[in-house]
Scaffold this motif. Structure first.
Motif, short mmCIF file in Angstrom:
data_model
loop_
_atom_site.label_atom_id
_atom_site.label_comp_id
_atom_site.label_asym_id
_atom_site.label_seq_id
_atom_site.Cartn_x
_atom_site.Cartn_y
_atom_site.Cartn_z
N ARG A 1 0.84 -1.21 0.00
CA ARG A 1 0.00 0.00 0.00
C ARG A 1 0.86 1.25 0.00
NH1 ARG A 1 -5.67 1.45 3.12
NH2 ARG A 1 -5.29 3.67 3.33
N GLU B 1 1.95 1.75 -3.55
CA GLU B 1 0.83 2.23 -4.36
C GLU B 1 0.61 3.73 -4.14
OE1 GLU B 1 -4.00 1.26 -4.54
OE2 GLU B 1 -2.71 0.21 -3.13
N LEU B 2 0.60 4.13 -2.86
CA LEU B 2 0.39 5.54 -2.54
C LEU B 2 1.51 6.40 -3.11
CD1 LEU B 2 -0.81 5.29 1.17
CD2 LEU B 2 -2.04 6.44 -0.69
N LEU C 1 3.60 5.84 -5.53
CA LEU C 1 3.61 5.94 -6.99
C LEU C 1 2.45 6.78 -7.49
CD1 LEU C 1 4.87 2.40 -8.04
CD2 LEU C 1 6.12 4.56 -7.82
N ALA C 2 1.32 6.71 -6.81
CA ALA C 2 0.19 7.57 -7.20
C ALA C 2 0.57 9.04 -7.00
CB ALA C 2 -1.05 7.23 -6.38
#
Lengths: 339, 339
Positions: free
Chosen positions: B100, B103-104, B106-107
């Motif tokens: 997670r 993911e965060l 890279l977002a």
DNA sequence: AGAGATGGTGACAACGTTGTCAAGATTCGG
DNA sequence: CCGAATCTTGACAACGTTGTCACCATCTCT
């Protein structure tokens, strides 16, 4: 993306298709594009993407203070739902300052967030009307907005909770119950005062303004007010404290950690003053404090769900949700007044 | 902006100049443009602006959990400094899940944040290297990254604090001191264990693995471990708890709120077990818990300042800041072992 | 074999700004 | 009154994407 296209020997649009998993690209071409992406370390620019597409897949969250456990629970709930919806969250703390709230909200709007969740400070939210008309969805949490656009709102049953808490103290024989809370200009404090008064009235007791102390939630103010209350000729035998911060400040004042307290008052664990607090707080169980619990995570979740329902096109009149509260009995609220 | 230009009868660029307070616009023209802006309710689109200019004036903050008071304090400090720098903050909670976190991050990178402040979860941060090389500044807080780019890091003096705490218990006559903490895979827990061992070694005491209980910081695990410890033939007379959450869970276990505890143990206020906890927590003063205090707000501020210094072009090798800790004496750590 | 459908690809405009440059209007010095 | 400097303004490209449309090569069906 241009570079990737050049490296792979294809057109820009084909790269776009590959990056977005659009159908209709030959497997071998896609392979080549992927290789180029890998070797160049390319990452799609979501800023440009959202400019083109219109939706930013981000929302703004304005609360009073992330560092307050009540709001941080709410914040986490909002964040989790947003992430599940593929949305990022701009967070900002207003610090109960209307100007800062406005600044934050307008900055979020300029970033073209898709929606806003706001714990409104102050009383004037007209500045939001043009933004809402421009299509930014807004949901208010914890408090309704002052003057401003009609929008979905999630609050808790402030008056009902305060009534329950006060009734609980009344049921244990208390007749002089003090009310310590936030400034009455804050919606939740005003509502809780209303509940307190309703409970007194229902019990046939007079409303004594001298037992009410509202103001800033800091230690010094609470200490001063508590001192005044306990020095009254007919002092309260019970306290209803209007939020988590004030409950802790009160306990600290009674315990003497925060400075000198009247000697008639021993620390809370031994002393005769009964206490019920609005808001549960982390180690209230360890301290044996009876509280009216509300659910910040549930509130954040409700607000976020309402927001995303609007974002997915649901129309209809603004909703107003009122979440229930719950009495949690732990000892401090069940002490009887000394005879 | 186009509409505003049309309404005011000027060119696009002139509106841009007015909106950005650029010099060289005739006062009367500016007047007309302002009127058009007002009547159309125009607001600059910062997304397009940042696309054109290259800087997004936003940063990403990835912490373990906003709802944890330690991180929410850090978060607030970061937010305040960012706002002062005219920067908005994307906040995300990793929940100690490396996937997670990735993911965060890279977002956030896809959104082209100017910089990142990360409390790293897990041990592999290689995924960050290309992003850092692409020019996104990164600062790690609370823990150094695992494998990954060399970047500025702010931690606290974990080993030193744990040594001080353990020495404090030793100085009060304890010889059997248990150590309860997070899983050893977490940097802070490992460092604190090191400090604990150093203190024991310096006092010439053996390191007894049976007195060490590390793992998830939830109530059930702490309760189970505590039960085991207190049932030992030669049980500990003091506990060193490795972070705020674990301290509270321990107190709850000792108080019996969390389920049955061995009868040889009374609640902490009366009982013989001495406790020193790492991390101060809100009402530790009310509970009389002696702690090793660290400063989450200071850590957030230090990380943000480091980040903005990098963003304003400061170069040089990555810095590693170590913030001091402080022993706060409140009673629970000063109980002597029963004879 | 020719007409039509299908699959893969690319050229181009547009999203809403800002930076660059140039041009017209005005003012100033001599 | 002329050339130069200054002030004010605007045309245009560019930032990095994606949506629209058109093109060409294969197939498929009669």
């Amino acid at each position: 993306m241009n570079d990737v296209a050049a490296a792979a020997g294809v057109a820009l649009k084909t790269v776009s298709r590959v990056v977005n998993n659009e159908p209709g690209v030959n497997a071998s071409t896609a392979e080549r594009v992927h290789a180029a992406i890998e070797s160049l370390g390319y990452r799609r620019n979501d800023g440009a993407r959202t400019l083109r597409r219109g939706r930013t897949a981000s929302i703004g969250l304005v609360i009073e203070d992330v560092a307050d456990p009540f709001y941080s629970g709410l914040s986490r709930a909002v964040e989790d739902i947003a992430l599940a919806e593929g949305c990022l969250v701009f967070t900002g703390s207003s610090g109960e300052d209307p100007a800062r709230e406005r600044e934050l909200v307008l900055a979020f709007c300029a970033r073209r967030v898709d929606g806003l969740i706001i714990v409104p400070a102050g009383t004037d939210h007209d500045y939001l009307t043009p933004e809402v008309e421009a299509g930014i969805a807004a949901v208010f949490a914890d408090r309704p907005p002052g003057a401003g656009p009609d929008a979905d709102t999630v609050v808790c049953d402030n008056a009902g909770g305060a009534r329950t808490g006060t009734e609980h103290l009344l049921a244990h024989g208390h007749r002089r119950i003090a009310f310590l809370a936030d400034a009455p200009s804050i919606f939740t404090a005003a509502e809780r005062l209303r509940g307190y008064r309703e409970a007194l009235a229902a019990a046939g007791l007079p409303y004594d303004e001298g037992l009410v102390a509202m103001g800033r939630p800091d230690q010094a103010r609470v200490l001063a007010d508590l001192r005044r209350l306990l020095r009254l000729a007919d002092p309260p035998t019970a306290l209803f404290t209007g939020n988590g911060q004030i409950t802790v400040a009160t306990l600290r004042a009674l315990a003497g950690t925060a400075g000198p307290v009247p000697t008639r008052q021993a620390p809370p664990s031994a002393g005769p003053v009964a206490i019920v607090g609005f808001d549960d707080f982390e180690p209230a169980d360890l301290l044996g404090i009876t509280v009216i619990e509300q659910d910040p995570v549930g509130m954040g979740r409700a607000a976020a769900e309402l927001l995303f329902r609007r974002l997915s096109g649901e129309s209809g009149p603004p909703q107003r949700l009122e979440l229930p509260t719950r009495l949690v009995v732990r000892g401090s609220g069940e002490r009887r007044p000394l005879p």
